[in-house]
Design an enzyme around this catalytic site. Structure first.
Site, PDB file in Angstrom:
ATOM      1  N   VAL A  18     -56.312   1.364 -55.890  1.00 50.28           N
ATOM      2  CA  VAL A  18     -57.602   2.044 -55.785  1.00 50.28           C
ATOM      3  C   VAL A  18     -58.223   2.255 -57.161  1.00 50.28           C
ATOM      4  O   VAL A  18     -59.380   1.902 -57.397  1.00 50.28           O
ATOM      5  CB  VAL A  18     -57.445   3.411 -55.077  1.00 50.28           C
ATOM      6  N   ASP A  38     -52.729   6.279 -66.615  1.00 49.88           N
ATOM      7  CA  ASP A  38     -51.619   6.174 -65.671  1.00 49.88           C
ATOM      8  C   ASP A  38     -50.342   6.586 -66.399  1.00 49.88           C
ATOM      9  O   ASP A  38     -50.183   6.298 -67.593  1.00 49.88           O
ATOM     10  CB  ASP A  38     -51.490   4.744 -65.150  1.00 49.88           C
ATOM     11  N   ARG A  67     -47.175  -0.316 -66.761  1.00 53.61           N
ATOM     12  CA  ARG A  67     -48.450  -0.678 -66.128  1.00 53.61           C
ATOM     13  C   ARG A  67     -49.583  -0.691 -67.157  1.00 53.61           C
ATOM     14  O   ARG A  67     -50.396  -1.622 -67.192  1.00 53.61           O
ATOM     15  CB  ARG A  67     -48.754   0.312 -65.010  1.00 53.61           C
ATOM     16  N   THR A  79     -50.983   9.386 -52.064  1.00 45.03           N
ATOM     17  CA  THR A  79     -50.647  10.571 -51.253  1.00 45.03           C
ATOM     18  C   THR A  79     -49.751  10.096 -50.108  1.00 45.03           C
ATOM     19  O   THR A  79     -50.222   9.843 -48.989  1.00 45.03           O
ATOM     20  CB  THR A  79     -51.919  11.255 -50.701  1.00 45.03           C
ATOM     21  N   THR A 124     -56.396  10.051 -50.208  1.00 44.97           N
ATOM     22  CA  THR A 124     -56.494  10.500 -48.821  1.00 44.97           C
ATOM     23  C   THR A 124     -55.731  11.801 -48.632  1.00 44.97           C
ATOM     24  O   THR A 124     -54.552  11.897 -48.986  1.00 44.97           O
ATOM     25  CB  THR A 124     -55.924   9.437 -47.873  1.00 44.97           C
ATOM     26  N   CYS A 145     -51.918   3.391 -45.808  1.00 52.86           N
ATOM     27  CA  CYS A 145     -53.020   4.059 -45.121  1.00 52.86           C
ATOM     28  C   CYS A 145     -52.744   4.296 -43.639  1.00 52.86           C
ATOM     29  O   CYS A 145     -52.479   5.415 -43.227  1.00 52.86           O
ATOM     30  CB  CYS A 145     -54.312   3.241 -45.276  1.00 52.86           C
ATOM     31  N   ARG A 178     -45.555  -1.158 -50.079  1.00 57.92           N
ATOM     32  CA  ARG A 178     -45.471   0.267 -49.757  1.00 57.92           C
ATOM     33  C   ARG A 178     -45.444   0.487 -48.246  1.00 57.92           C
ATOM     34  O   ARG A 178     -46.275   0.006 -47.516  1.00 57.92           O
ATOM     35  CB  ARG A 178     -46.656   1.022 -50.358  1.00 57.92           C
TER      36      ARG A 178
END
Length: 417
Positions: free
Chosen positions: A13, A31, A36, A82, A117, A257, A328
């Site tokens: 995102v 981050d 990364r 989240t 979210t 999600c 994930r």
């Protein structure tokens, strides 16, 4: 608008958002993952959401793992994960920690926007008190907040961040309008200014809950039609000839999600004394599909007169969706675990998944290439690379092929989900 932005969390995102804003504004991407950050500085995005060319061409974007580097920003946008914990309860640890970090650098007049979210009320009930405690500033007097739910579709090169309509909200009408103008400057698909932060939070969490329920419905149909010896996809194709029939398909529901967000809504519902039934019923169906798939494979192996404990089964695909490296919350792992409990020798091949990440997260050693012949082959993820997979090369005589995605030609498989 002459504002400096800080994007907190540079995953699926945050990075595309940082790049989009970095073409118009001064942006610092933060981050906590040093590896990364170093990769991004070298133009490498392992999520494959942003190309090296785009990364290097974004002139006003810098990266850092030092929280002091974001001090002085005017607008902080938090895009951290989240997830849910093992009890399927919201895990707000990343959200809390990022709020603590932002609170330490917050100054008067700043705006903190959350894209992660959450359940309705989370921003103002959980995050705002942390920001106030760390900064010593007062909400809606010294600093302000907003919520603009992410609408990233990993692996989708058509519906990218700027081409998906963006819901925006602010803690005051003025802040809402300011944030709406900010997002509208990069979102070519347009924006929608919600009436409140709670409304925007609720809108996001029901988007994926709705998809989850629709998939649960066709998954339940698959369970019923299997007992009736009817091909589910044949039924769906026939029903799909009606103009308003929704084109959902059965499958393993994973990812960050659809398989997670409904639990945020049910958690909030239960906290206010309401026991959600439809949403949790859909979740139960989808959460149990991995076990059902594994048991179906076992039945097919038995019908093929194979000895279960000596059988080798090849699983094609491990990521949670096609043509994407994101593993994930992949539910393919449920199939792997169930088959292993039966004593099956399971091998998993996925050209997109990161072997080291899979080993670290799931304790599973992916194979680079299939080797020899197998009693069973299962197509779990419809990666483009599998379109011309030579099934006959890797099938033992009478070996079974089970296609979860209805990806192969029907004549090539023994059963489809």
């Amino acid at each position: 608008m002459d504002k400096k932005l800080a994007i907190i969390g540079l995953g699926y995102v945050g990075l595309p958002l940082a790049v989009a804003f970095g073409n118009k504004y001064s942006v610092i991407g933060f981050d906590i993952n040093t590896t990364r950050i170093n990769e991004l500085k070298n133009g490498i995005d392992k999520t494959l959401e942003v190309s090296t060319e785009k990364l290097k061409a974004t002139q006003q974007l810098a990266f850092s793992d030092d929280v002091e580097a974001i001090r002085g920003a005017d607008i902080y946008i938090i895009t951290v994960p989240t997830p849910i914990d093992h009890s399927k309860q919201p895990d707000l640890t990343p959200l809390r920690k990022s709020s603590e970090s932002i609170g330490k650098v917050l100054k008067k007049g700043d705006i903190v926007v959350y894209e992660s979210t959450v359940f309705p009320g989370c921003t103002e009930e959980i995050c705002v008190p942390i920001l106030e405690a760390q900064s010593g500033l007062k909400y809606n007097e010294d600093f302000y907040c907003g919520y603009s739910p992410e609408r990233i579709n990993p692996g989708d090169k058509v519906h990218t961040v700027t081409k998906i309509k963006k819901v925006v909200s602010g803690s005051t009408p003025e802040v809402g309008q300011e944030l709406n103008d900010l997002y509208a400057s990069i979102i070519t698909a347009g924006t929608y200014l919600a009436s409140s932060i709670k409304v925007a939070e609720a809108a996001k969490v029901i988007e994926n809950s709705q998809r989850d329920l629709n998939i649960a419905f066709v998954n339940e149909l698959a369970l019923i039609f299997d007992k009736l010896d009817i091909d589910t996809h044949d039924v769906l194709e026939a029903a799909g000839t009606k103009w308003n029939f929704l084109p959902f398909r059965p499958g393993l529901v994973g990812g960050h999600c659809i398989g997670v967000d409904p639990y945020y809504l049910t958690h909030k519902a239960e906290s206010i004394g309401y026991n959600p039934q439809v949403i949790l019923s859909g979740r139960r169906i989808n959460d149990n599909m991995g076990q059902y798939v594994a048991n179906k494979i076992i039945k097919l192996l038995i019908q093929g007169n194979f000895t279960i404990r000596e059988s080798r089964v090849l699983i094609l695909g491990f990521t949670f969706k096609e043509n994407c490296p994101d593993t994930r919350n992949t539910r393919v792992i449920d199939v792997v675990k169930e088959l292993k409990e039966f004593g099956v020798n399971v091998e998993v091949h996925d050209p997109h998944a990161d072997k080291h990440e899979v080993m670290e997260e799931y304790g599973l050693d992916l194979i680079d290439q299939p080797d020899g012949q197998y009693e069973g082959i299962m197509l779990a993820v419809s990666h483009t690379e599998f379109e011309n997979f030579p099934l006959s090369t890797y099938k033992k005589e009478n070996a079974i092929v089970y296609d979860v995605k209805a990806f192969f030609n029907k004549e090539q498989v023994d059963a489809r989900l």
